[in-house]
Design a protein around this motif. Structure first.
Motif, PDB file in Angstrom:
ATOM      1  N   ALA A 197      -2.012 -28.186  14.067  1.00  0.00           N
ATOM      2  CA  ALA A 197      -0.608 -27.943  14.415  1.00  0.00           C
ATOM      3  C   ALA A 197       0.297 -28.464  13.312  1.00  0.00           C
ATOM      4  O   ALA A 197      -0.164 -29.073  12.337  1.00  0.00           O
ATOM      5  CB  ALA A 197      -0.277 -28.618  15.731  1.00  0.00           C
ATOM      6  N   ASP A 218       3.241 -30.374  14.036  1.00  0.00           N
ATOM      7  CA  ASP A 218       3.966 -31.610  14.379  1.00  0.00           C
ATOM      8  C   ASP A 218       3.140 -32.833  14.018  1.00  0.00           C
ATOM      9  O   ASP A 218       1.967 -32.938  14.356  1.00  0.00           O
ATOM     10  CB  ASP A 218       4.309 -31.637  15.879  1.00  0.00           C
ATOM     11  N   PHE A 229      -1.002 -32.972  15.043  1.00  0.00           N
ATOM     12  CA  PHE A 229      -1.813 -32.805  16.246  1.00  0.00           C
ATOM     13  C   PHE A 229      -2.903 -31.775  15.959  1.00  0.00           C
ATOM     14  O   PHE A 229      -2.718 -30.863  15.152  1.00  0.00           O
ATOM     15  CB  PHE A 229      -0.945 -32.339  17.414  1.00  0.00           C
ATOM     16  N   HIS A 231       7.245 -25.503  24.383  1.00  0.00           N
ATOM     17  CA  HIS A 231       5.886 -25.149  24.812  1.00  0.00           C
ATOM     18  C   HIS A 231       5.057 -24.548  23.672  1.00  0.00           C
ATOM     19  O   HIS A 231       3.980 -23.996  23.923  1.00  0.00           O
ATOM     20  CB  HIS A 231       5.934 -24.206  26.010  1.00  0.00           C
ATOM     21  N   ARG A 272       1.005 -20.695  20.322  1.00  0.00           N
ATOM     22  CA  ARG A 272       0.192 -21.831  20.747  1.00  0.00           C
ATOM     23  C   ARG A 272      -1.164 -21.336  21.224  1.00  0.00           C
ATOM     24  O   ARG A 272      -1.333 -20.154  21.550  1.00  0.00           O
ATOM     25  CB  ARG A 272       0.854 -22.601  21.879  1.00  0.00           C
ATOM     26  N   GLY A 303      -5.106 -30.258  28.999  1.00  0.00           N
ATOM     27  CA  GLY A 303      -3.963 -29.738  28.245  1.00  0.00           C
ATOM     28  C   GLY A 303      -4.031 -30.005  26.759  1.00  0.00           C
ATOM     29  O   GLY A 303      -3.538 -29.215  25.947  1.00  0.00           O
ATOM     30  N   SER A 329      -4.958 -27.290  24.308  1.00  0.00           N
ATOM     31  CA  SER A 329      -4.062 -26.131  24.166  1.00  0.00           C
ATOM     32  C   SER A 329      -3.008 -26.464  23.114  1.00  0.00           C
ATOM     33  O   SER A 329      -1.862 -26.797  23.426  1.00  0.00           O
ATOM     34  CB  SER A 329      -3.420 -25.796  25.512  1.00  0.00           C
ATOM     35  N   LYS A 378      -0.198 -26.658  20.533  1.00  0.00           N
ATOM     36  CA  LYS A 378       1.076 -25.950  20.361  1.00  0.00           C
ATOM     37  C   LYS A 378       1.408 -25.871  18.875  1.00  0.00           C
ATOM     38  O   LYS A 378       0.846 -26.604  18.065  1.00  0.00           O
ATOM     39  CB  LYS A 378       2.186 -26.707  21.109  1.00  0.00           C
ATOM     40  N   TRP A 379       2.352 -25.014  18.520  1.00  0.00           N
ATOM     41  CA  TRP A 379       2.818 -24.863  17.126  1.00  0.00           C
ATOM     42  C   TRP A 379       1.626 -24.771  16.175  1.00  0.00           C
ATOM     43  O   TRP A 379       1.566 -25.435  15.142  1.00  0.00           O
ATOM     44  CB  TRP A 379       3.732 -26.045  16.735  1.00  0.00           C
ATOM     45  N   TYR A 402      -8.458 -38.896  23.948  1.00  0.00           N
ATOM     46  CA  TYR A 402      -8.971 -37.931  24.934  1.00  0.00           C
ATOM     47  C   TYR A 402     -10.490 -37.996  25.031  1.00  0.00           C
ATOM     48  O   TYR A 402     -11.167 -36.979  25.068  1.00  0.00           O
ATOM     49  CB  TYR A 402      -8.485 -36.506  24.616  1.00  0.00           C
TER      50      TYR A 402
HETATM   51  N1  LIG Z   1       0.974 -29.468  18.482  1.00  0.00           N
HETATM   52  C1  LIG Z   1       0.802 -30.115  19.654  1.00  0.00           C
HETATM   53  N2  LIG Z   1       0.149 -29.513  20.637  1.00  0.00           N
HETATM   54  C2  LIG Z   1      -0.043 -30.135  21.812  1.00  0.00           C
HETATM   55  C3  LIG Z   1       0.428 -31.470  22.018  1.00  0.00           C
HETATM   56  C4  LIG Z   1       1.127 -32.091  20.956  1.00  0.00           C
HETATM   57  O1  LIG Z   1       1.588 -33.236  21.059  1.00  0.00           O
HETATM   58  N3  LIG Z   1       1.301 -31.376  19.784  1.00  0.00           N
HETATM   59  N4  LIG Z   1       0.172 -32.093  23.247  1.00  0.00           N
HETATM   60  C5  LIG Z   1      -0.952 -31.569  24.015  1.00  0.00           C
HETATM   61  C6  LIG Z   1      -1.039 -32.105  25.348  1.00  0.00           C
HETATM   62  S1  LIG Z   1      -1.696 -33.660  25.508  1.00  0.00           S
HETATM   63  C7  LIG Z   1      -0.698 -31.371  26.452  1.00  0.00           C
HETATM   64  S2  LIG Z   1      -0.925 -31.982  28.028  1.00  0.00           S
HETATM   65  C8  LIG Z   1      -0.113 -30.024  26.310  1.00  0.00           C
HETATM   66  C9  LIG Z   1       1.220 -29.914  27.052  1.00  0.00           C
HETATM   67  O2  LIG Z   1       1.675 -28.583  26.999  1.00  0.00           O
HETATM   68  P1  LIG Z   1       3.094 -28.171  27.580  1.00  0.00           P
HETATM   69  O3  LIG Z   1       4.135 -28.914  26.787  1.00  0.00           O
HETATM   70  O4  LIG Z   1       3.206 -26.705  27.401  1.00  0.00           O
HETATM   71  O5  LIG Z   1       3.101 -28.590  29.016  1.00  0.00           O
HETATM   72  O6  LIG Z   1       0.100 -29.654  24.955  1.00  0.00           O
HETATM   73  C10 LIG Z   1      -0.932 -30.052  24.104  1.00  0.00           C
HETATM   74  N5  LIG Z   1      -0.705 -29.475  22.802  1.00  0.00           N
END
Ligand SMILES: Nc1nc2c(c(=O)[nH]1)N[C@H]1C(S)=C(S)[C@@H](COP(=O)(O)O)O[C@H]1N2
Ligand SMILES: [Mo]
Length: 278
Positions: free
Chosen positions: A48, A50, A61, A90, A95, A103, A106, A108-109, A129
């Motif tokens: 990711a 961030d 991440f 989100h 994502r 979670g 999954s 994001k970015w 985790y």
């Molecule tokens: N890039 C990125 N993805 C990430 C995270 C993050 O901090 N950065 N957090 C993760 C965690 S721990 C969870 S529980 C989910 C939360 O997704 P939501 O914000 O859509 O609920 O994103 C996941 N993906």
């Protein structure tokens, strides 16, 4: 779990940190097929954009899923949520959505998708985790120690009435959700009212009633449930436990599943409420 034994330095999420949405995107399986032969790769890793300051050292991440999951069809590179463009918070523009998994997988970015031999060496896969044994010291655990969290454990929660609520004694509507891990279905939810503080009911009828299950729109989605329970005057626990299609039931006590980082508490859900006599 922190009520069983302290869990320093972690966020105490409670039962609410989960949700269900409708996702639109491309199947990761299709993207991997177009990418060509993946050779020796056994995992698909996601990076990711961030940078997480809480990682050691601070780093973007990331995470990974095993190849079998990545190619099973349900994992998406998603750009829409509930039929609307994916909001930035989100993960817009794109994502990963890994149904049936915790979670954290999954990502994001997402900026890179990599087929590779080993799991991601991201802090969030190799150190965080992870389910450590109860006697482990999380500060000293080696990279890769413990179980990497992936598939969700069977779980359920009482959502209404809320924990701590006072409500008139009598028949009351009780609602919640249940979710099964990695594509198994929720087969049944049992609910009952337990007097406090002893937590045990006398007699042959242990008080379990079956909740009415709401629709199961997909094996990856939670199922909402409802029941009408007789709330007596005084302090009681409303208790719920789910069964999945493999006949597995949630464990009774949080002490059974306690782990040093406080993950995956799937013990029977309890809402402590007080019935008020009129
Ligand atoms: N890039 C990125 N993805 C990430 C995270 C993050 O901090 N950065 N957090 C993760 C965690 S721990 C969870 S529980 C989910 C939360 O997704 P939501 O914000 O859509 O609920 O994103 C996941 N993906
Ligand atoms: Mo999370």
């Amino acid at each position: 779990l922190a009520a069983v034994r302290p869990i320093p330095g972690e966020v105490l999420w409670g039962a609410g940190v989960i949700s269900t949405a409708r996702w639109t995107g491309v199947s990761l399986a299709d993207v991997l097929a177009v990418a060509g032969p993946l050779g020796e790769a056994r995992h698909v890793a996601f990076d990711a954009l961030d940078v997480a300051e809480r990682a050691d050292p601070p780093q973007p991440f990331g995470g990974s899923v095993p190849m079998a999951k990545a190619t099973a069809g349900e994992v998406l590179l998603a750009w829409a949520m509930d039929d609307a463009p994916l909001p930035a918070v989100h993960g817009a523009p794109v994502r990963v959505v890994v149904p049936g998994y915790i979670g954290a997988r999954s990502v994001k970015w997402v900026c890179h998708v990599r087929a590779q031999r080993e799991p991601s060496d991201s802090y969030f896969q190799a150190r965080d985790y992870r389910l450590l044994p109860p006697d482990a010291d999380p500060a000293r655990a080696a990279r890769g120690a413990g179980l990497s969290l992936g598939p969700l454990a069977l779980n359920a929660a009482v959502l209404a009435p809320e924990d701590g609520q006072e409500l008139p004694a009598g028949p009351r509507r009780v609602t919640g959700y249940a979710i099964a891990g990695d594509g198994r279905g929720v087969a049944r939810v049992d609910v009952r009212v337990e007097p406090r503080p002893d937590g045990q009911q006398a007699g042959r009828d242990d008080g379990w009633r079956q909740a009415e299950l709401g629709p199961a729109p997909s094996p990856w989605a939670w199922r909402l449930w409802e029941a009408t329970l007789e709330i007596p005057a005084g302090p009681v626990d409303i208790v719920a436990r789910a069964w999945d299609t493999s006949g597995t039931v949630q464990p009774e006590r949080p002490a059974t599943v306690w782990n040093p980082r406080g993950y995956g508490n799937n013990a029977w859900s309890r809402a402590h409420v007080t019935g008020l006599a009129d």
